[in-house]
Design a protein around this motif. Structure first.
Motif, PDB file in Angstrom:
ATOM      1  N   GLY A  19     -15.673  -0.284  11.616  1.00 22.28           N
ATOM      2  CA  GLY A  19     -15.807   1.156  11.731  1.00 22.28           C
ATOM      3  C   GLY A  19     -14.675   1.876  11.037  1.00 22.28           C
ATOM      4  N   ARG A  20     -14.968   3.092  10.617  1.00 18.34           N
ATOM      5  CA  ARG A  20     -13.954   3.941   9.995  1.00 18.34           C
ATOM      6  C   ARG A  20     -14.033   5.325  10.625  1.00 18.34           C
ATOM      7  NH1 ARG A  20     -11.658   2.318   4.927  1.00 18.34           N
ATOM      8  NH2 ARG A  20     -12.480   0.325   4.252  1.00 18.34           N
ATOM      9  N   PHE A  21     -12.914   5.755  11.214  1.00 15.37           N
ATOM     10  CA  PHE A  21     -12.753   7.094  11.774  1.00 15.37           C
ATOM     11  C   PHE A  21     -11.848   7.828  10.799  1.00 15.37           C
ATOM     12  CE2 PHE A  21     -13.807   4.378  15.253  1.00 15.37           C
ATOM     13  CZ  PHE A  21     -14.446   5.160  16.212  1.00 15.37           C
ATOM     14  N   PHE A  22     -12.311   8.917  10.183  1.00 13.73           N
ATOM     15  CA  PHE A  22     -11.515   9.517   9.114  1.00 13.73           C
ATOM     16  C   PHE A  22     -11.645  11.033   9.051  1.00 13.73           C
ATOM     17  CE2 PHE A  22     -15.625   8.335   7.395  1.00 13.73           C
ATOM     18  CZ  PHE A  22     -15.994   9.384   6.573  1.00 13.73           C
ATOM     19  N   ASN A  23     -10.623  11.638   8.439  1.00 12.98           N
ATOM     20  CA  ASN A  23     -10.615  13.058   8.107  1.00 12.98           C
ATOM     21  C   ASN A  23      -9.626  13.256   6.960  1.00 12.98           C
ATOM     22  OD1 ASN A  23      -8.009  13.203   9.267  1.00 12.98           O
ATOM     23  ND2 ASN A  23      -8.780  13.968  11.211  1.00 12.98           N
ATOM     24  N   GLU A  24      -9.317  14.508   6.636  1.00 11.34           N
ATOM     25  CA  GLU A  24      -8.406  14.793   5.527  1.00 11.34           C
ATOM     26  C   GLU A  24      -7.011  14.210   5.759  1.00 11.34           C
ATOM     27  OE1 GLU A  24      -8.962  16.435   2.602  1.00 11.34           O
ATOM     28  OE2 GLU A  24     -11.060  16.843   3.040  1.00 11.34           O
ATOM     29  N   LYS A  25      -6.586  14.101   7.007  1.00 13.03           N
ATOM     30  CA  LYS A  25      -5.232  13.640   7.343  1.00 13.03           C
ATOM     31  C   LYS A  25      -5.076  12.122   7.272  1.00 13.03           C
ATOM     32  CE  LYS A  25      -1.914  13.662  11.189  1.00 13.03           C
ATOM     33  NZ  LYS A  25      -0.740  13.466  10.408  1.00 13.03           N
ATOM     34  N   GLY A  26      -6.088  11.363   7.683  1.00 11.96           N
ATOM     35  CA  GLY A  26      -5.936   9.919   7.706  1.00 11.96           C
ATOM     36  C   GLY A  26      -7.188   9.190   8.132  1.00 11.96           C
ATOM     37  N   GLU A  27      -7.014   7.900   8.388  1.00 13.97           N
ATOM     38  CA  GLU A  27      -8.137   7.048   8.756  1.00 13.97           C
ATOM     39  C   GLU A  27      -7.671   5.921   9.669  1.00 13.97           C
ATOM     40  OE1 GLU A  27     -11.408   4.865   6.117  1.00 13.97           O
ATOM     41  OE2 GLU A  27      -9.486   3.801   6.119  1.00 13.97           O
ATOM     42  N   ALA A  28      -8.523   5.568  10.618  1.00 14.63           N
ATOM     43  CA  ALA A  28      -8.358   4.345  11.404  1.00 14.63           C
ATOM     44  C   ALA A  28      -9.534   3.445  11.026  1.00 14.63           C
ATOM     45  CB  ALA A  28      -8.360   4.644  12.894  1.00 14.63           C
ATOM     46  N   HIS A  29      -9.225   2.276  10.490  1.00 15.84           N
ATOM     47  CA  HIS A  29     -10.240   1.321  10.053  1.00 15.84           C
ATOM     48  C   HIS A  29     -10.243   0.133  10.996  1.00 15.84           C
ATOM     49  CE1 HIS A  29     -11.676  -1.618   6.685  1.00 15.84           C
ATOM     50  NE2 HIS A  29     -12.623  -1.374   7.566  1.00 15.84           N
ATOM     51  N   LEU A  30     -11.345  -0.043  11.726  1.00 11.76           N
ATOM     52  CA  LEU A  30     -11.488  -1.133  12.693  1.00 11.76           C
ATOM     53  C   LEU A  30     -12.255  -2.281  12.059  1.00 11.76           C
ATOM     54  CD1 LEU A  30     -11.498   1.634  14.321  1.00 11.76           C
ATOM     55  CD2 LEU A  30     -12.578   0.335  16.129  1.00 11.76           C
ATOM     56  N   THR A  31     -11.783  -3.494  12.283  1.00  9.29           N
ATOM     57  CA  THR A  31     -12.476  -4.682  11.794  1.00  9.29           C
ATOM     58  C   THR A  31     -12.468  -5.736  12.891  1.00  9.29           C
ATOM     59  OG1 THR A  31     -11.624  -4.240   9.578  1.00  9.29           O
ATOM     60  CG2 THR A  31     -12.587  -6.404   9.965  1.00  9.29           C
TER      61      THR A  31
END
Length: 191
Positions: free
Chosen positions: A75-87
């Motif tokens: 999963g990828r949670f993202f916006n203009e500021k950053g991202e959290a990428h779950l694997t």
């Protein structure tokens, strides 16, 4: 929003590597701790890909169904500021443990990056305040993604690639990347 893509920009980025159990809502704590309280989410499950939005510890998916974290692979949670990428690593397949990489712009080490836009397949067939339906009629494929302010025929994903330099050869290359936003992908002169 018109912007200059494919140009080298300078900025700062902070990188974190974590491991967390998503079943206990730890992902929302990680998002909040890193200032990612709202944005876009895409989840690859064992049976499908789901687009949605997240805000203050709650996900709303385009299909209206609740989270199914037991089925999540990535999963990828993202916006203009950053991202959290779950694997979900292979060694974690029977657990809810995910490796999580967080990239945040505007803080940390100096860096250079390049933004690119990759067009989604299909064209806009329906749009409301929350969702855009993209359909490729010839291939009978459809996906529903979160709505953006711009009205367009085509949409795409803006991706930010961070430039790094090899210590031995000084050769430049992309060292990491993240999703930034969904945007209009219409091109001047398209029918």
């Amino acid at each position: 929003m018109k912007e200059e893509l494919l140009t080298i920009e300078t900025g700062q980025v902070r990188h974190k590597q974590l491991c967390a159990d998503v079943e206990d809502s730890r992902i929302y704590e990680i998002l909040a701790e890193n200032g990612l309280t709202e944005g876009t989410v895409v989840i690859w499950q064992v049976n499908k890909i789901r687009w949605g939005t997240f805000r203050d510890g709650h996900i709303t998916f385009a299909d209206g169904k609740p989270e199914q974290t037991a089925l999540w692979l990535e999963g990828r949670f993202f916006n203009e500021k950053g991202e959290a990428h779950l694997t979900r690593e292979k060694s974690f397949i029977k657990t809810q443990l995910f490796s999580i990489r967080v990239l945040l712009d505007g803080e940390g080490e100096s860096c250079e990056h390049v933004d690119t836009l990759s067009r989604f397949w299909g064209e806009c067939k329906a749009q409301d305040a929350d969702w855009i339906t993209l359909r490729d009629d010839d291939r009978k494929l459809e996906q529903i993604v979160p709505a953006v302010a711009d009205q367009a025929r085509f949409y795409g994903l803006v991706t930010r690639s961070y430039i790094g330099y090899d210590a031995v050869t000084a050769q430049a290359g992309y060292q990491d990347y993240r999703y930034v936003r969904i945007a209009s992908a219409d091109q001047k002169g398209e029918i």
